[in-house]
Design an enzyme around this catalytic site. Sequence first.
Site, PDB file in Angstrom:
ATOM      1  N   LYS A 185       0.861  -1.275  -0.004  1.00 51.16           N
ATOM      2  CA  LYS A 185       0.118   0.025  -0.087  1.00 51.16           C
ATOM      3  C   LYS A 185       0.860   1.339  -0.073  1.00 51.16           C
ATOM      4  CE  LYS A 185      -3.509   2.418   2.425  1.00 51.16           C
ATOM      5  NZ  LYS A 185      -4.504   2.474   3.462  1.00 51.16           N
ATOM      6  N   GLU A 191      10.589  -5.087   4.368  1.00 48.75           N
ATOM      7  CA  GLU A 191      10.585  -6.350   3.740  1.00 48.75           C
ATOM      8  C   GLU A 191      10.237  -6.564   2.368  1.00 48.75           C
ATOM      9  OE1 GLU A 191       9.205  -5.158   6.537  1.00 48.75           O
ATOM     10  OE2 GLU A 191       8.922  -6.415   8.139  1.00 48.75           O
ATOM     11  N   GLY A 244      -4.681  -1.555   4.673  1.00 51.43           N
ATOM     12  CA  GLY A 244      -4.176  -2.618   4.520  1.00 51.43           C
ATOM     13  C   GLY A 244      -4.714  -4.256   4.570  1.00 51.43           C
ATOM     14  N   ARG A 245      -5.379  -4.164   5.725  1.00 50.75           N
ATOM     15  CA  ARG A 245      -5.794  -5.718   6.263  1.00 50.75           C
ATOM     16  C   ARG A 245      -7.281  -5.611   5.479  1.00 50.75           C
ATOM     17  NH1 ARG A 245      -4.765  -2.272  10.284  1.00 50.75           N
ATOM     18  NH2 ARG A 245      -6.392  -1.477  11.407  1.00 50.75           N
ATOM     19  N   GLU A 330      -5.002  -6.469  14.785  1.00 48.96           N
ATOM     20  CA  GLU A 330      -4.492  -5.320  14.289  1.00 48.96           C
ATOM     21  C   GLU A 330      -5.426  -4.206  14.286  1.00 48.96           C
ATOM     22  OE1 GLU A 330      -0.852  -4.426  11.422  1.00 48.96           O
ATOM     23  OE2 GLU A 330      -2.748  -4.328  10.160  1.00 48.96           O
ATOM     24  N   HIS A 361      -5.489 -33.193  18.422  1.00 53.51           N
ATOM     25  CA  HIS A 361      -4.374 -34.049  18.976  1.00 53.51           C
ATOM     26  C   HIS A 361      -3.424 -33.208  19.593  1.00 53.51           C
ATOM     27  CE1 HIS A 361      -6.432 -37.526  17.353  1.00 53.51           C
ATOM     28  NE2 HIS A 361      -6.662 -36.823  16.551  1.00 53.51           N
ATOM     29  N   LYS A 471       9.247  -0.690  13.931  1.00 52.08           N
ATOM     30  CA  LYS A 471       9.949  -0.554  12.732  1.00 52.08           C
ATOM     31  C   LYS A 471      11.121   0.655  13.036  1.00 52.08           C
ATOM     32  CE  LYS A 471       5.777  -1.128  10.075  1.00 52.08           C
ATOM     33  NZ  LYS A 471       4.765  -0.348   9.105  1.00 52.08           N
TER      34      LYS A 471
HETATM   35  O1  F6P Z   1       3.191  -2.909   9.754  1.00 51.18           O
HETATM   36  C1  F6P Z   1       1.933  -2.967   9.578  1.00 51.18           C
HETATM   37  C2  F6P Z   1       1.385  -2.751   8.061  1.00 51.18           C
HETATM   38  O2  F6P Z   1       1.314  -1.300   7.944  1.00 51.18           O
HETATM   39  C3  F6P Z   1       0.032  -3.447   7.882  1.00 51.18           C
HETATM   40  O3  F6P Z   1      -1.157  -2.577   8.477  1.00 51.18           O
HETATM   41  C4  F6P Z   1       0.134  -3.634   6.449  1.00 51.18           C
HETATM   42  O4  F6P Z   1      -0.908  -4.511   5.985  1.00 51.18           O
HETATM   43  C5  F6P Z   1       1.322  -4.336   6.357  1.00 51.18           C
HETATM   44  O5  F6P Z   1       2.348  -3.477   7.116  1.00 51.18           O
HETATM   45  C6  F6P Z   1       2.106  -4.052   4.861  1.00 51.18           C
HETATM   46  O6  F6P Z   1       2.079  -2.496   4.477  1.00 51.18           O
HETATM   47  P1  F6P Z   1       2.123  -2.083   3.037  1.00 51.18           P
HETATM   48  O7  F6P Z   1       1.155  -2.737   2.307  1.00 51.18           O
HETATM   49  O8  F6P Z   1       2.108  -0.855   3.123  1.00 51.18           O
HETATM   50  O9  F6P Z   1       3.437  -2.640   2.648  1.00 51.18           O
END
Ligand code: F6P
Length: 499
Positions: A185, A191, A244-245, A330, A361, A471
């Site tokens: 987003k 990452e 995002g979620r 979240e 189990h 972060k």
């Molecule tokens: O660190 C949390 C977050 O901001 C989430 O809310 C989001 O879904 C995820 O990181 C990924 O963010 P982006 O889509 O901006 O890479």
Amino acid sequence: MTSEHWRTIRQLPQHSLGQLFEGNGNRLDNLAFEQAGIYFDFSKTHLDPDVVRSFQELADDIGLPAKTDALLSGDPVNVSEGRAAEHCAERGTGNPSSIENARALHQRMKSLIEIIDSGALGEFTQIIHLGIGGSALGPKMLHRALRIGDEKYELEVVSNIDGTALEPVLERFTADKTLLVIASKTFTTAETLLNAQSVLDWMREQGVADPLGQVVALTASPEQAVQWGIDETRILPFAETVGGRYSLWSSIGFSVALALGYDVFADLLAGAAAMDQHFQEATWDRNIPVLAAFADQYYAQVRACETRAVFAYDERLGLLPDYLQQLEMESNGKSVTLDGEPLSLNSSPIIWGGVGTDAQHAVFQLLHQGTHLVPVEFLAVVEPGDSLDPAHHNGLLLNCFAQGAALMSGKKSDDSHRNYPGDRPSVTILMEELEAHSLGALLAFYEHRTFVNATLLGINPFDQFGVELGKQMANVLSANDGNRLDASTEELKNRAFDA
Ligand code: F6P
């Protein structure tokens, strides 16, 4: 005063599940519902007419209808960030201009899929989707749930910065047959961007002349993607107001739409729209997300349950607990109200879970005899996803139903080690078939339930400031500019990097 409603709810007589069934022959009529090919059974929860009525009074008092209208018409409900939460506009409910914009962006997604399918951009057969959190969990979960196995494209979703996640995919994939999809987003997530850089390096090393020509970006920050060197024709934007979620319905669904076909994605949206309509129109005593949230709040505030467990009795839904963890934790893992005042109620429970029958189990011992009361959610699908001996699927379903019954009834024994107290609640969600339409409805159900929970708590489910500090600290640690963290953390860093 909302505190008076909570006091009333806490003081209501507490009946056992057995008593509730004995006392009301219509319990299933009142607490089991069918919608979009899904059967929701809340009858094994402690909801009863008094509890439901009291929650309805609370909901009236806090203005749940107006707040729902505000969400569904695109008002700025995300107050801490001053914007709307417009995931429903992706499915056709909301501010008309947002709906129009979402439709245009979906059309753009569809056109790009057609171009890729035609082979005009290259002979792709493999897709690496890079993203994390909301930019990965939904696509990964959906792909596992809905793939048949003979699709044209092989899709791998990689999220972790840990190279052991990406490397095996690169070892297996062929560079010039690989489409790289970067889903972020913000287009700033460390990452995702590091993984993207490594895939581009790999493509170059493998002799691809123009790796950036094999990239599609899914983002609400298209200008960042352009700066990254991605051609605008292969950037699929989505609205900043889609969280995002909650973004599965937007361009973030591109890789799934490409891998499984755009029609599958369209069915997903249609299923979610059916649940949006139900949420908008059903009276509260028959409103599935609202009743689910009443039960959630009953367990969180009255019975002080700190967790809720979700077990998918279907391997195809095995990633659903992970997806729900982000959605609920979240969204509703907050300690302050909308006004920034301390929250006096318990925030989101910890969501955990796994797949049945495996979990039986491993962790069900605690559910049956532990000291914690854990509301459980069972998910199962009537139509089997395999063609083996029906004994497999029958056994799976029977185990699922037996667990709910056993948690509820328990079994008395004079031997305390062998005593099962029972009266342990569960919800069972039974899908007729695992297909895109009903899965879309199911996910929209969870989104609305999360919203109603947040509204009952008086918190904002649409921000996530809690993830920022970690972060920032990672940046401080990697900067090497003389700024130090605590002695323990510095020693860990020294041991890892200065050896
Ligand atoms: O660190 C949390 C977050 O901001 C989430 O809310 C989001 O879904 C995820 O990181 C990924 O963010 P982006 O889509 O901006 O890479």
